[in-house]
Design a protein around this motif. Structure first.
Motif, short mmCIF file in Angstrom:
data_model
loop_
_atom_site.label_atom_id
_atom_site.label_comp_id
_atom_site.label_asym_id
_atom_site.label_seq_id
_atom_site.Cartn_x
_atom_site.Cartn_y
_atom_site.Cartn_z
N VAL A 55 -33.14 14.70 32.07
CA VAL A 55 -33.83 15.85 32.64
C VAL A 55 -34.13 16.93 31.60
O VAL A 55 -35.01 17.78 31.81
CB VAL A 55 -33.01 16.45 33.80
CG1 VAL A 55 -32.86 15.45 34.92
CG2 VAL A 55 -31.64 16.91 33.31
N GLU A 56 -33.42 16.90 30.47
CA GLU A 56 -33.66 17.91 29.44
C GLU A 56 -35.05 17.79 28.83
O GLU A 56 -35.56 18.74 28.26
CB GLU A 56 -32.60 17.80 28.34
CG GLU A 56 -31.20 18.28 28.73
CD GLU A 56 -30.47 17.31 29.64
OE1 GLU A 56 -30.92 16.14 29.74
OE2 GLU A 56 -29.48 17.70 30.26
N LYS A 57 -35.66 16.63 29.00
CA LYS A 57 -37.01 16.42 28.44
C LYS A 57 -38.09 17.05 29.31
O LYS A 57 -39.25 17.14 28.90
CB LYS A 57 -37.29 14.93 28.27
CG LYS A 57 -36.37 14.23 27.27
CD LYS A 57 -36.70 12.75 27.14
CE LYS A 57 -35.79 12.07 26.14
NZ LYS A 57 -36.10 10.62 26.01
N LEU A 58 -37.72 17.46 30.52
CA LEU A 58 -38.67 18.06 31.45
C LEU A 58 -38.78 19.55 31.18
O LEU A 58 -37.80 20.21 30.84
CB LEU A 58 -38.25 17.82 32.88
CG LEU A 58 -38.16 16.36 33.32
CD1 LEU A 58 -37.49 16.25 34.69
CD2 LEU A 58 -39.54 15.71 33.37
N ALA A 59 -39.96 20.10 31.37
CA ALA A 59 -40.18 21.54 31.13
C ALA A 59 -40.14 22.28 32.45
O ALA A 59 -41.14 22.39 33.17
CB ALA A 59 -41.53 21.74 30.45
N TYR A 60 -38.93 22.81 32.80
CA TYR A 60 -38.78 23.61 34.02
C TYR A 60 -38.10 24.92 33.66
O TYR A 60 -37.23 24.95 32.81
CB TYR A 60 -37.95 22.87 35.07
CG TYR A 60 -38.70 21.76 35.75
CD1 TYR A 60 -39.67 22.04 36.71
CD2 TYR A 60 -38.43 20.43 35.43
CE1 TYR A 60 -40.35 21.02 37.34
CE2 TYR A 60 -39.12 19.39 36.06
CZ TYR A 60 -40.08 19.69 37.01
OH TYR A 60 -40.76 18.69 37.64
#
Length: 271
Positions: A266-271
Motif C-alpha cells: 500500500v505504500e506505493k499508492l498515493a493517498y
C-alpha cells in the motif's frame, strides 16, 4: 471432637462451593462477550465477505476487522447490506463502518477512511473464446458491472483514453448477476476486482480470461461517515498498519489468496 467438627464444617463449605460452581457454570459454557459492538456493513463479496457452510460471515475483510477491532477492545457484528444504500446506513448510524473490498479512489471526500490496508486491481474479464483481448476491443460491446462500483464509474465517465464507447453498460445491483449475463451471452465482458473474479472462477469451476490492462490499481479501505468524530477511524488505521508490520495481515490474506504480499504494497499508492 472439636477438631472433627471444624473439619466437617470446612468440608461442607468446600463441597457446597464445588456443587454451586458446578450447577451455576457448567464446564464449557461460553462467557458472554461484554465488549462494545462495532456494526460493520458489507455485501456478499468473496473472498472478502461471504457466509461459510454454517452461515457464519467469513472472508478477508471479516477476519481483518475481527482482529483489528479485537485489538482495540471491540467485538464485530457483520451486517449484510444493499451496497447501494451503504452511505445512508452510515449517516443514519445503523452501521459504524463499511468494509467490503471498498475502493478509496475517487471517494476520499465522501467518507472518513481507515487505510488503505490492501491493494486491488480493477480489471475486465471475458470468456476464454472471446475475441476481446484489449480494452479497446470493448468498443461497441456490452459490459456488465455491479452498480455504484469503480468499473461502472470508469465506463460511464470515459475520461481515460483507453476506455472505448460501449454499446451497452449493464449495471446490476447483485454482483452475481454479472457472471450470469456473461455466461448467457447477454454481456461480452464483466468488470470488477481481480481478486473477486479469481474467487468466482475457483468457487464455480469456470474459466475467464482477464485482460492484461487493468482499469486501475486502487487501495481499499474502511469507510466511516464523513461526520463521524469518534477516534475509531484513526485508531483503526493505526491498528491495520501494525497488523501489516507484524505479519498478521499477510497471514490472514494468505488463507484466501496466493502470494499475499502483493496485496499489502500500500505504500506505493498515493493517498
Amino acid at each position: 471432637m472439636r477438631h472433627k467438627g471444624i473439619m466437617g464444617i470446612i468440608l461442607g463449605i468446600c463441597l457446597t462451593g464445588f456443587f454451586l460452581a458446578g450447577c451455576g457454570m457448567p464446564q464449557g459454557t461460553p462467557q458472554k462477550d461484554k465488549r462494545p459492538v462495532i456494526k460493520l456493513g458489507s455485501d456478499r463479496y468473496p473472498p472478502f465477505n461471504y457466509f461459510d457452510e454454517d452461515g457464519v460471515p467469513t472472508g478477508i475483510d471479516v477476519d481483518l476487522a475481527t482482529e483489528a477491532f479485537g485489538r482495540m477492545g471491540y467485538q464485530v457484528e457483520v451486517h449484510n447490506i444493499d451496497w447501494e444504500k451503504k452511505k445512508d446506513l452510515l449517516k443514519s448510524g445503523e452501521l459504524d463502518c463499511i468494509m467490503g473490498c471498498f475502493s478509496m479512489e475517487g471517494r476520499l471526500d465522501d467518507y472518513r477512511w481507515a487505510g488503505p490496508y490492501m491493494v486491488s486491481r480493477q480489471v475486465v474479464a471475458v470468456n476464454p473464446e472471446s475475441n476481446i483481448y484489449h480494452l479497446q476491443d470493448l468498443a461497441g460491446k456490452t459490459l456488465a458491472v455491479q452498480s455504484t462500483t469503480k468499473p461502472e464509474g470508469i465506463f460511464l465517465r470515459r475520461n481515460d483514453p483507453r476506455i472505448p464507447k460501449l454499446e451497452h453498460l449493464l449495471s446490476m445491483r447483485d454482483r452475481a448477476l454479472i457472471y450470469t449475463l456473461l455466461g448467457k451471452g447477454y454481456a461480452d465482458a464483466v468488470g470488477e476486482h481481480e481478486t473477486s473474479i479469481l474467487q468466482y472462477m475457483k468457487d464455480y469451476d469456470v474459466e475467464y480470461r482477464i485482460l492484461p490492462e487493468p482499469l486501475m490499481t486502487v487501495g481499499i479501505g474502511v469507510a466511516f461517515d464523513k461526520e463521524d468524530r469518534r477516534s475509531l477511524c484513526r485508531e483503526l488505521d493505526k491498528t491495520l498498519r501494525e497488523m501489516r508490520q507484524d505479519g498478521t495481515s499477510e497471514r490472514i490474506i494468505g488463507k484466501y489468496l496466493e502470494n499475499p504480499k502483493q496485496y499489502l504494497e500500500v505504500e506505493k499508492l498515493a493517498y
